[in-house]
Design an enzyme around this catalytic site. Structure first.
Site, PDB file in Angstrom:
ATOM      1  N   ARG A  75       0.953  -0.951   0.151  1.00  0.00           N
ATOM      2  CA  ARG A  75      -0.018  -0.135  -0.336  1.00  0.00           C
ATOM      3  C   ARG A  75       1.157   1.456  -0.441  1.00  0.00           C
ATOM      4  NH1 ARG A  75      -3.171  -0.269   4.829  1.00  0.00           N
ATOM      5  NH2 ARG A  75      -4.682  -1.577   3.981  1.00  0.00           N
ATOM      6  N   ARG A 145      -1.367   6.472   9.571  1.00  0.00           N
ATOM      7  CA  ARG A 145      -1.547   5.881   7.889  1.00  0.00           C
ATOM      8  C   ARG A 145      -1.653   7.169   7.598  1.00  0.00           C
ATOM      9  NH1 ARG A 145      -3.724   0.449   8.322  1.00  0.00           N
ATOM     10  NH2 ARG A 145      -2.317  -0.058  10.191  1.00  0.00           N
ATOM     11  N   LYS A 209      -3.088   0.963  14.969  1.00  0.00           N
ATOM     12  CA  LYS A 209      -3.210   1.523  13.541  1.00  0.00           C
ATOM     13  C   LYS A 209      -3.893   3.620  14.066  1.00  0.00           C
ATOM     14  CE  LYS A 209      -5.208  -0.772  11.088  1.00  0.00           C
ATOM     15  NZ  LYS A 209      -6.880  -1.836  10.017  1.00  0.00           N
ATOM     16  N   LYS A 211      -5.638   7.708  12.275  1.00  0.00           N
ATOM     17  CA  LYS A 211      -6.148   7.362  11.153  1.00  0.00           C
ATOM     18  C   LYS A 211      -6.193   8.948  11.079  1.00  0.00           C
ATOM     19  CE  LYS A 211      -7.044   3.071   9.294  1.00  0.00           C
ATOM     20  NZ  LYS A 211      -8.239   2.004   8.750  1.00  0.00           N
ATOM     21  N   CYS A 429     -15.041  -3.779   0.167  1.00  0.00           N
ATOM     22  CA  CYS A 429     -13.708  -3.589   0.738  1.00  0.00           C
ATOM     23  C   CYS A 429     -13.215  -4.955  -0.566  1.00  0.00           C
ATOM     24  CB  CYS A 429     -14.222  -3.895   1.717  1.00  0.00           C
ATOM     25  SG  CYS A 429     -14.165  -5.370   2.189  1.00  0.00           S
ATOM     26  N   CYS A 435      -7.436 -11.296   0.491  1.00  0.00           N
ATOM     27  CA  CYS A 435      -7.494 -10.818   2.506  1.00  0.00           C
ATOM     28  C   CYS A 435      -7.697 -11.918   3.430  1.00  0.00           C
ATOM     29  CB  CYS A 435      -8.423  -9.506   2.671  1.00  0.00           C
ATOM     30  SG  CYS A 435      -8.833  -9.609   4.479  1.00  0.00           S
ATOM     31  N   CYS A 474     -16.185  -8.777   6.212  1.00  0.00           N
ATOM     32  CA  CYS A 474     -15.727  -9.184   7.613  1.00  0.00           C
ATOM     33  C   CYS A 474     -16.613  -7.777   8.167  1.00  0.00           C
ATOM     34  CB  CYS A 474     -14.372 -10.085   7.912  1.00  0.00           C
ATOM     35  SG  CYS A 474     -13.383  -8.330   8.437  1.00  0.00           S
ATOM     36  N   CYS A 478     -13.299  -1.472   6.122  1.00  0.00           N
ATOM     37  CA  CYS A 478     -13.044  -1.685   5.436  1.00  0.00           C
ATOM     38  C   CYS A 478     -13.256  -0.435   4.339  1.00  0.00           C
ATOM     39  CB  CYS A 478     -11.604  -2.555   5.279  1.00  0.00           C
ATOM     40  SG  CYS A 478     -10.439  -3.081   5.952  1.00  0.00           S
TER      41      CYS A 478
HETATM   42 FE1  SRM Z   1      -8.377  -2.251   6.018  1.00  0.00          FE
HETATM   43  C1  SRM Z   1      -7.485  -4.871   8.257  1.00  0.00           C
HETATM   44  C2  SRM Z   1      -7.863  -3.258   3.477  1.00  0.00           C
HETATM   45  C3  SRM Z   1      -9.543   0.767   5.041  1.00  0.00           C
HETATM   46  C4  SRM Z   1     -10.267  -1.431   8.869  1.00  0.00           C
HETATM   47  N1  SRM Z   1      -7.908  -3.514   5.622  1.00  0.00           N
HETATM   48  C5  SRM Z   1      -6.808  -4.582   6.628  1.00  0.00           C
HETATM   49  C6  SRM Z   1      -6.245  -5.956   6.040  1.00  0.00           C
HETATM   50  C7  SRM Z   1      -5.034  -5.088   5.735  1.00  0.00           C
HETATM   51  C8  SRM Z   1      -6.064  -7.375   5.806  1.00  0.00           C
HETATM   52  C9  SRM Z   1      -5.427  -7.653   7.419  1.00  0.00           C
HETATM   53  O1  SRM Z   1      -5.238  -7.116   8.565  1.00  0.00           O
HETATM   54  O2  SRM Z   1      -4.876  -8.851   6.794  1.00  0.00           O
HETATM   55  C10 SRM Z   1      -6.629  -5.451   4.458  1.00  0.00           C
HETATM   56  C11 SRM Z   1      -5.990  -5.988   2.930  1.00  0.00           C
HETATM   57  C12 SRM Z   1      -7.137  -6.332   2.366  1.00  0.00           C
HETATM   58  C13 SRM Z   1      -6.740  -6.331   0.487  1.00  0.00           C
HETATM   59  O3  SRM Z   1      -5.876  -8.403   0.431  1.00  0.00           O
HETATM   60  O4  SRM Z   1      -6.425  -5.987  -0.015  1.00  0.00           O
HETATM   61  C14 SRM Z   1      -7.689  -4.341   4.151  1.00  0.00           C
HETATM   62  N2  SRM Z   1      -8.253  -1.409   4.027  1.00  0.00           N
HETATM   63  C15 SRM Z   1      -8.286  -1.797   3.255  1.00  0.00           C
HETATM   64  C16 SRM Z   1      -8.348  -1.758   1.810  1.00  0.00           C
HETATM   65  C17 SRM Z   1      -7.617  -1.424   0.834  1.00  0.00           C
HETATM   66  C18 SRM Z   1      -9.858  -1.629   1.399  1.00  0.00           C
HETATM   67  C19 SRM Z   1     -10.486  -1.257   0.023  1.00  0.00           C
HETATM   68  O5  SRM Z   1     -11.648  -2.085  -0.661  1.00  0.00           O
HETATM   69  O6  SRM Z   1      -9.920  -0.334   0.230  1.00  0.00           O
HETATM   70  C20 SRM Z   1      -8.418   0.188   2.602  1.00  0.00           C
HETATM   71  C21 SRM Z   1      -7.175   0.772   2.549  1.00  0.00           C
HETATM   72  C22 SRM Z   1      -7.116   1.704   2.839  1.00  0.00           C
HETATM   73  C23 SRM Z   1      -5.588   2.598   2.453  1.00  0.00           C
HETATM   74  O7  SRM Z   1      -5.240   2.806   2.013  1.00  0.00           O
HETATM   75  O8  SRM Z   1      -4.678   2.985   3.759  1.00  0.00           O
HETATM   76  C24 SRM Z   1      -8.928   0.004   4.256  1.00  0.00           C
HETATM   77  N3  SRM Z   1      -9.520  -0.871   6.634  1.00  0.00           N
HETATM   78  C25 SRM Z   1      -9.702   0.134   6.424  1.00  0.00           C
HETATM   79  C26 SRM Z   1     -10.355   1.094   6.879  1.00  0.00           C
HETATM   80  C27 SRM Z   1     -11.111   2.642   5.713  1.00  0.00           C
HETATM   81  C28 SRM Z   1     -10.582   3.796   6.207  1.00  0.00           C
HETATM   82  O9  SRM Z   1      -9.878   4.133   7.356  1.00  0.00           O
HETATM   83  O10 SRM Z   1     -11.616   4.803   5.938  1.00  0.00           O
HETATM   84  C29 SRM Z   1     -11.231   0.730   7.564  1.00  0.00           C
HETATM   85  C30 SRM Z   1     -12.227   1.285   8.632  1.00  0.00           C
HETATM   86  C31 SRM Z   1     -11.996   2.165   9.974  1.00  0.00           C
HETATM   87  C32 SRM Z   1     -11.037   2.200  10.855  1.00  0.00           C
HETATM   88  O11 SRM Z   1      -9.853   2.000  11.410  1.00  0.00           O
HETATM   89  O12 SRM Z   1     -11.925   1.592  11.936  1.00  0.00           O
HETATM   90  C33 SRM Z   1     -10.297  -0.419   8.087  1.00  0.00           C
HETATM   91  N4  SRM Z   1      -8.460  -2.842   8.091  1.00  0.00           N
HETATM   92  C34 SRM Z   1      -9.078  -2.274   9.263  1.00  0.00           C
HETATM   93  C35 SRM Z   1      -9.761  -3.321  10.369  1.00  0.00           C
HETATM   94  C36 SRM Z   1     -10.592  -2.963  11.921  1.00  0.00           C
HETATM   95  C37 SRM Z   1      -9.457  -1.941  12.609  1.00  0.00           C
HETATM   96  C38 SRM Z   1     -10.159  -1.931  13.736  1.00  0.00           C
HETATM   97  O13 SRM Z   1      -9.782  -1.244  14.656  1.00  0.00           O
HETATM   98  O14 SRM Z   1     -10.823  -3.202  14.388  1.00  0.00           O
HETATM   99  C39 SRM Z   1      -8.480  -4.479   9.784  1.00  0.00           C
HETATM  100  C40 SRM Z   1      -8.028  -5.815  11.337  1.00  0.00           C
HETATM  101  C41 SRM Z   1      -7.638  -4.815  11.970  1.00  0.00           C
HETATM  102  O15 SRM Z   1      -6.786  -3.641  12.262  1.00  0.00           O
HETATM  103  O16 SRM Z   1      -6.833  -5.807  12.817  1.00  0.00           O
HETATM  104  C42 SRM Z   1      -8.811  -3.364   8.956  1.00  0.00           C
HETATM  105 FE1  SF4 Z   2     -11.095  -7.690   4.453  1.00  0.00          FE
HETATM  106 FE2  SF4 Z   2     -12.486  -7.598   6.095  1.00  0.00          FE
HETATM  107 FE3  SF4 Z   2     -10.925  -5.715   5.702  1.00  0.00          FE
HETATM  108 FE4  SF4 Z   2     -12.733  -6.007   3.459  1.00  0.00          FE
HETATM  109  S1  SF4 Z   2     -13.278  -5.537   5.400  1.00  0.00           S
HETATM  110  S2  SF4 Z   2     -10.921  -6.403   3.286  1.00  0.00           S
HETATM  111  S3  SF4 Z   2     -12.763  -8.494   4.518  1.00  0.00           S
HETATM  112  S4  SF4 Z   2      -9.646  -6.864   6.516  1.00  0.00           S
END
Ligand code: SRM
Ligand code: SF4
Length: 564
Positions: A75, A145, A209, A211, A429, A435, A474, A478
């Site tokens: 990323r 980030r 993390k 943001k 997502c 993922c 899930c 995201c």
């Molecule tokens: Fe996310 C984890 C993809 C935005 C909350 N996110 C992941 C991971 C890295 C899975 C992992 O940990 O193994 C995913 C990778 C999937 C892949 O194959 O690419 C993933 N997140 C994404 C992206 C690519 C989704 C998309 O379709 O665009 C977004 C990348 C953003 C970026 O460029 O930085 C993405 N993730 C978000 C957002 C939205 C936002 O930030 O506006 C959230 C919700 C906001 C937040 O942070 O609360 C988000 N991602 C999570 C979480 C849950 C965090 C939590 O507080 O519980 C995880 C899992 C974790 O951190 O344990 C996670």
């Molecule tokens: Fe993966 Fe869940 Fe984030 Fe979708 S919402 S990219 S399934 S961690």
């Protein structure tokens, strides 16, 4: 220390890592496996990449007694999402030459990802990005980030000014370790580990993390309330006079665990623009010192703020920054989606926002987005701007080039498609196959579901209704599903929790309507709900407001009531 208070294993990994180095270098040189050591896979997140495997191939590889087909997702860090056409061309070439998936994926945080990078190609890939002044430092991991800010920065002077703050805040909060430069860019090591200081983060970085988003009302296309820290720009006569500051937003939760919940960021008050960096740092420091380092499911800033209370949190930030918050200034958000199509900007230049379904750019089947965007990049002299809803703006186009840009965009199906109001406002997502946390499909399924739902909308004469729909594989959230009017969150293969009740502005969380349902139930339920909406809505009433007025679900005003 008692068992109950044992720090999370990630804390040990960080503190032993010599400021994020670990044994990444040794792991890269090991040809016996396509993966890295387990601890190092936690550290590489701070360098912007994750170890993954193709889940479509997992069981077949297991049957053949092979290790999973490891590859990496990288990323990039692109504050405010702005790239030059020359950079886009490099990003495109790298995707085609160095990744298995041969795609560029625009994310929900205004940057791009590559999927399917083999271990032996990571260094070459990072160096290729570096030559174009792009990096992936702190794009993931327990640090601040990619900072996101309203798109179309060329639309007004104000957008430009706010974008500058996105860059300044991002730079200020970057880790200071030279680990990235040493490992990936072959920089010679100058300081010993002991001498190397992380003045903001310290050796264990943040508990989780972090943001940041900046928004310019009336557009909330960054989903400000889903961020740990949010700045709402306040202007007078087109000039930035300061920011209302919000803290403690987030989406992630765990199915069945009521102690986890999505939350809306809460207001601390107003500050002058000159104080934005000091306040960012003070919020980060407060989270560094008060955040939960034992339970990672309770470690985000939203829980720190909820546990301390907003007033105590504000007092701590004031103490650390020496800045007193003033009373919040009035503002109004009207939408949290992109404005697709042409928008006129400064100096008679134009911006074209293209709908990129779920952010996926590749040449596959009849879709040739990658080639189309490459051709545009070859003739375009403005910028490429990624949006926080996975779309792309061809920005700063002079009148004389407008026709050429549009005709290329049309030729490659990037513009001029017939899109229902629902599809224009849809977002999913990544989920499967990359993922590791996905429980169900999202990006690969939502387009088909929207097609089926479009049939229902047409039947009820609602095809143009701009209903915000989001899907994730899930409950990590995201694609920020818990802010959507309609959301589906993966529970198991083909099964989703179905949520209703966002407000179309990103200011209200939705609520669980049906648990663990498949497509048949989803479409049946929606048929009835949409029929009622078509017949009984008030003038201008959004679908998300209608379901609440009708008592279909209760409004969720604050995250701690999400499960009630
Ligand atoms: Fe996310 C984890 C993809 C935005 C909350 N996110 C992941 C991971 C890295 C899975 C992992 O940990 O193994 C995913 C990778 C999937 C892949 O194959 O690419 C993933 N997140 C994404 C992206 C690519 C989704 C998309 O379709 O665009 C977004 C990348 C953003 C970026 O460029 O930085 C993405 N993730 C978000 C957002 C939205 C936002 O930030 O506006 C959230 C919700 C906001 C937040 O942070 O609360 C988000 N991602 C999570 C979480 C849950 C965090 C939590 O507080 O519980 C995880 C899992 C974790 O951190 O344990 C996670
Ligand atoms: Fe993966 Fe869940 Fe984030 Fe979708 S919402 S990219 S399934 S961690």
């Amino acid at each position: 220390m008692s068992e109950a208070k044992k720090l999370s294993p990630n804390e040990g990994i960080k503190s032993r890592s010599h400021f994020l180095r670990g044994t990444i270098l040794e792991g890269l040189a090991d040809p016996s496996t396509g993966g890295l050591a387990a601890d190092d896979t936690q550290l590489t997140k701070f360098h912007g990449f994750y170890q993954q495997d193709d889940r479509d191939l997992r069981s077949e590889r297991k049957r053949q007694k092979l290790e999973p087909l490891h590859s990496f997702m990288l990323r990039a860090r692109v504050p405010g999402g702005v790239m030059q056409p020359k950079q886009w061309l490099a990003v495109d070439a790298i995707a085609r030459e160095l990744t298995i998936f041969q795609s560029i994926r625009i994310t929900t945080r205004q940057t791009f990802q590559y999927h399917g990078i083999l271990k032996r190609n990571i260094k070459h890939l990072i160096q290729s990005l570096g030559r174009e002044m792009l990096d992936s430092i702190a794009a993931c991991g327990d640090v601040n980030r990619n900072v996101i800010s309203n798109t179309n920065p060329l639309e007004s002077e104000l957008h430009g000014q706010v974008h500058e703050y996105a860059i300044k805040i991002s730079e200020h909060l970057l880790p200071r370790t030279r680990a990235y430069q040493e490992i990936w860019l072959d920089e010679e090591k100058v300081a010993s580990n002991e001498e190397e200081a992380e003045p903001i983060y310290g050796s264990t970085y943040l508990p989780r993390k972090f943001k940041i988003a900046l928004a310019i009302p009336p557009h909330n296309d960054v989903d400000l309330y889903a961020n740990d820290l949010g700045f709402v720009a306040i202007s007078e006569n087109g000039e930035l006079v300061g920011f209302n500051v919000f803290v403690g937003g987030g989406m992630g939760s765990t199915h069945g665990d009521k102690a986890t919940y999505p939350q809306i960021a809460r207001g601390l008050g107003f500050i002058g623009p000159e104080n934005a960096i000091a306040v960012s740092e003070a919020v980060v420091l407060t989270q560094r010192d008060f955040g939960d380092r034992v339970n990672r499911k309770h470690a985000r800033l939203k829980y720190t703020v909820d546990d301390m209370g907003v007033d105590a949190f504000r007092a701590e930030v004031e103490k650390r920054s020496g800045i007193e918050f003033q009373e919040e200034r009035p503002f109004e958000f009207t939408m949290h989606s992109d404005r697709l199509g042409w928008v006129k900007g400064l100096e008679d230049k134009w911006n074209l926002t293209l709908f990129i379904e779920n952010g996926r750019i590749w040449d596959r089947d009849e879709k040739r987005y990658m080639t189309g965007l490459r051709e545009i990049a070859e003739m375009h002299e403005g910028e490429f701007r990624m949006t926080a809803t996975q779309n792309l703006i061809i920005a700063n186009v002079p009148e004389a080039k407008k026709e050429q840009v549009e005709s290329l965009a049309r030729e490659y199906g990037l513009f001029g498609q017939t899109l229902s109001g629902l599809r224009r406002n849809s977002m999913a997502c990544v989920a499967l196959p990359t993922c590791g946390l996905a429980m169900a499909e999202a990006e690969r399924y939502l387009p088909d579901l929207v097609t089926k739902m479009d049939g229902l909308l047409a039947k009820h004469d609602l095809a143009e209704e701009p209903i915000v729909i989001r899907m994730t594989g899930c409950p990590n959230g995201c694609a920020r599903p818990f802010l959507a009017e309609i959301a589906f969150v993966g529970k198991g293969p083909g099964k989703y929790n179905f949520y209703l009740g966002g407000d179309g502005k990103g200011e209200r969380l939705n609520k669980l309507y049906k648990e663990n349902v498949g497509e048949d139930v989803i479409l049946e339920e929606l048929d009835q709900l949409l029929s009622a909406y078509a017949n009984e809505r008030e003038a201008g009433e959004r679908f998300g407001d209608f379901v609440i007025r009708q008592g279909v679900v209760k409004a969720t005003i604050e995250g701690r009531d999400f499960h009630d």
